[in-house]
Design a protein around this motif. Structure first.
Motif, mmCIF file in Angstrom:
data_model
loop_
_atom_site.group_PDB
_atom_site.id
_atom_site.type_symbol
_atom_site.label_atom_id
_atom_site.label_comp_id
_atom_site.label_asym_id
_atom_site.label_seq_id
_atom_site.Cartn_x
_atom_site.Cartn_y
_atom_site.Cartn_z
ATOM 1 N N GLN A 4 0.856 -1.178 0.000
ATOM 2 C CA GLN A 4 0.000 0.000 0.000
ATOM 3 C C GLN A 4 0.895 1.232 0.000
ATOM 4 O O GLN A 4 1.850 1.308 0.757
ATOM 5 C CB GLN A 4 -0.905 -0.001 1.233
ATOM 6 C CG GLN A 4 -2.162 0.769 1.022
ATOM 7 C CD GLN A 4 -3.057 0.727 2.258
ATOM 8 O OE1 GLN A 4 -2.607 0.532 3.373
ATOM 9 N NE2 GLN A 4 -4.340 0.925 2.043
ATOM 10 N N HIS A 5 0.605 2.164 -0.883
ATOM 11 C CA HIS A 5 1.390 3.392 -0.993
ATOM 12 C C HIS A 5 0.764 4.474 -0.130
ATOM 13 O O HIS A 5 -0.142 5.169 -0.574
ATOM 14 C CB HIS A 5 1.476 3.839 -2.456
ATOM 15 C CG HIS A 5 2.164 2.855 -3.327
ATOM 16 N ND1 HIS A 5 3.528 2.737 -3.377
ATOM 17 C CD2 HIS A 5 1.679 1.923 -4.177
ATOM 18 C CE1 HIS A 5 3.855 1.787 -4.222
ATOM 19 N NE2 HIS A 5 2.749 1.275 -4.723
ATOM 20 N N ILE A 6 1.238 4.584 1.098
ATOM 21 C CA ILE A 6 0.695 5.570 2.031
ATOM 22 C C ILE A 6 1.581 6.812 1.991
ATOM 23 O O ILE A 6 2.797 6.715 2.144
ATOM 24 C CB ILE A 6 0.634 4.997 3.459
ATOM 25 C CG1 ILE A 6 -0.253 3.746 3.478
ATOM 26 C CG2 ILE A 6 0.107 6.051 4.437
ATOM 27 C CD1 ILE A 6 -0.231 3.003 4.787
ATOM 28 N N PRO A 7 0.992 7.988 1.745
ATOM 29 C CA PRO A 7 1.813 9.199 1.700
ATOM 30 C C PRO A 7 2.462 9.468 3.059
ATOM 31 O O PRO A 7 1.838 9.268 4.095
ATOM 32 C CB PRO A 7 0.829 10.305 1.327
ATOM 33 C CG PRO A 7 -0.537 9.731 1.436
ATOM 34 C CD PRO A 7 -0.421 8.250 1.517
ATOM 35 N N LEU A 21 1.508 15.869 -1.998
ATOM 36 C CA LEU A 21 1.678 14.514 -1.487
ATOM 37 C C LEU A 21 3.153 14.162 -1.533
ATOM 38 O O LEU A 21 3.821 14.409 -2.534
ATOM 39 C CB LEU A 21 0.912 13.497 -2.348
ATOM 40 C CG LEU A 21 -0.607 13.627 -2.411
ATOM 41 C CD1 LEU A 21 -1.165 12.619 -3.401
ATOM 42 C CD2 LEU A 21 -1.221 13.413 -1.044
ATOM 43 N N TYR A 23 5.847 10.910 -0.901
ATOM 44 C CA TYR A 23 6.071 9.478 -0.699
ATOM 45 C C TYR A 23 7.577 9.334 -0.533
ATOM 46 O O TYR A 23 8.300 9.184 -1.516
ATOM 47 C CB TYR A 23 5.579 8.662 -1.896
ATOM 48 C CG TYR A 23 4.087 8.757 -2.106
ATOM 49 C CD1 TYR A 23 3.222 7.876 -1.467
ATOM 50 C CD2 TYR A 23 3.541 9.736 -2.923
ATOM 51 C CE1 TYR A 23 1.847 7.971 -1.651
ATOM 52 C CE2 TYR A 23 2.169 9.838 -3.108
ATOM 53 C CZ TYR A 23 1.333 8.946 -2.472
ATOM 54 O OH TYR A 23 -0.027 9.042 -2.653
ATOM 55 N N HIS A 71 -7.558 4.277 8.446
ATOM 56 C CA HIS A 71 -6.132 4.224 8.095
ATOM 57 C C HIS A 71 -5.950 3.929 6.616
ATOM 58 O O HIS A 71 -4.923 3.399 6.214
ATOM 59 C CB HIS A 71 -5.420 3.146 8.925
ATOM 60 C CG HIS A 71 -5.394 3.458 10.384
ATOM 61 N ND1 HIS A 71 -4.593 4.430 10.921
ATOM 62 C CD2 HIS A 71 -6.098 2.933 11.414
ATOM 63 C CE1 HIS A 71 -4.788 4.485 12.219
ATOM 64 N NE2 HIS A 71 -5.711 3.595 12.550
ATOM 65 N N TYR A 72 -6.974 4.273 5.806
ATOM 66 C CA TYR A 72 -6.909 3.844 4.414
ATOM 67 C C TYR A 72 -7.239 4.931 3.390
ATOM 68 O O TYR A 72 -7.089 4.715 2.192
ATOM 69 C CB TYR A 72 -7.860 2.657 4.188
ATOM 70 C CG TYR A 72 -9.323 3.000 4.353
ATOM 71 C CD1 TYR A 72 -10.091 3.375 3.254
ATOM 72 C CD2 TYR A 72 -9.926 2.961 5.604
ATOM 73 C CE1 TYR A 72 -11.426 3.701 3.403
ATOM 74 C CE2 TYR A 72 -11.264 3.280 5.755
ATOM 75 C CZ TYR A 72 -12.012 3.647 4.657
ATOM 76 O OH TYR A 72 -13.333 3.975 4.808
ATOM 77 N N SER A 88 -8.749 6.597 -1.491
ATOM 78 C CA SER A 88 -7.916 5.593 -0.816
ATOM 79 C C SER A 88 -6.449 5.899 -1.092
ATOM 80 O O SER A 88 -6.101 6.615 -2.030
ATOM 81 C CB SER A 88 -8.247 4.190 -1.332
ATOM 82 O OG SER A 88 -7.779 4.040 -2.673
ATOM 83 N N TRP A 89 -5.574 5.348 -0.254
ATOM 84 C CA TRP A 89 -4.128 5.580 -0.452
ATOM 85 C C TRP A 89 -3.702 5.125 -1.837
ATOM 86 O O TRP A 89 -2.942 5.809 -2.512
ATOM 87 C CB TRP A 89 -3.315 4.861 0.610
ATOM 88 C CG TRP A 89 -3.548 5.297 2.019
ATOM 89 C CD1 TRP A 89 -3.581 4.490 3.124
ATOM 90 C CD2 TRP A 89 -3.741 6.640 2.518
ATOM 91 N NE1 TRP A 89 -3.809 5.252 4.250
ATOM 92 C CE2 TRP A 89 -3.911 6.568 3.909
ATOM 93 C CE3 TRP A 89 -3.816 7.890 1.917
ATOM 94 C CZ2 TRP A 89 -4.127 7.692 4.710
ATOM 95 C CZ3 TRP A 89 -4.037 9.019 2.701
ATOM 96 C CH2 TRP A 89 -4.185 8.916 4.080
ATOM 97 N N ASP A 90 -4.176 3.962 -2.265
ATOM 98 C CA ASP A 90 -3.782 3.455 -3.581
ATOM 99 C C ASP A 90 -4.306 4.336 -4.704
ATOM 100 O O ASP A 90 -3.619 4.568 -5.704
ATOM 101 C CB ASP A 90 -4.266 2.009 -3.775
ATOM 102 C CG ASP A 90 -3.461 1.011 -2.940
ATOM 103 O OD1 ASP A 90 -2.348 1.359 -2.498
ATOM 104 O OD2 ASP A 90 -3.965 -0.098 -2.730
ATOM 105 N N TYR A 93 -2.212 7.512 -4.857
ATOM 106 C CA TYR A 93 -0.907 7.209 -5.442
ATOM 107 C C TYR A 93 -1.031 7.072 -6.959
ATOM 108 O O TYR A 93 -0.199 7.579 -7.714
ATOM 109 C CB TYR A 93 -0.326 5.932 -4.820
ATOM 110 C CG TYR A 93 1.064 5.624 -5.291
ATOM 111 C CD1 TYR A 93 2.157 6.334 -4.784
ATOM 112 C CD2 TYR A 93 1.308 4.637 -6.234
ATOM 113 C CE1 TYR A 93 3.454 6.065 -5.209
ATOM 114 C CE2 TYR A 93 2.593 4.365 -6.666
ATOM 115 C CZ TYR A 93 3.659 5.073 -6.155
ATOM 116 O OH TYR A 93 4.937 4.804 -6.586
#
Length: 120
Positions: A4-7, A21, A23, A71-72, A88-90, A93
């Motif tokens: 999962q790509h979370i900033p 954002l 990363y 958390h998503y 969503s995080w994805d 991203y």
């Protein structure tokens, strides 16, 4: 399970109407207009393939606030009243890393619809 790509950082730039954002070392700046026209809401995406609604007259839209959702994801509140999409995080991203292609696709769809963007 896929990564999962979370900033690592999310910054709201109200003045420039954009969202920053980060990363790790990679930085992206997404305009409010871009985020708004690619909102993951049913209003924009429809309820199935082929039901997407081309968003127009969003050139001057701003972001009034953002808030975390679990958390998503984050929820973005736009100053045009739109607030029903959860990013969503994805998905964020994907929007960040494919920004050039997605923006060009949006501009092409506007052109095909005969819509002229109002630029400042």
């Amino acid at each position: 399970m896929a990564e999962q790509h979370i900033p690592t950082e999310i910054t709201l730039h109200k003045q420039s109407k954009s969202l920053g954002l980060a990363y790790g070392e990679k930085q992206y700046k997404l305009s409010a207009e871009y985020l708004r026209v690619y909102s993951p809401s049913a209003e924009v995406r429809g309820h199935g393939p082929g039901q997407e609604v081309l968003q127009t007259q969003k050139e001057n839209v701003g972001i009034s606030q953002i808030e975390p959702v679990g958390h998503y994801a984050i929820k973005i509140y736009y100053d045009d009243g739109h607030d029903s999409g959860l990013y969503s995080w994805d998905y964020l991203y994907d929007l960040a890393t494919n920004q050039d292609d997605l923006w060009q696709d949006y501009l092409n769809r506007l052109h095909q619809a005969g819509y002229q963007r109002q630029t400042q």
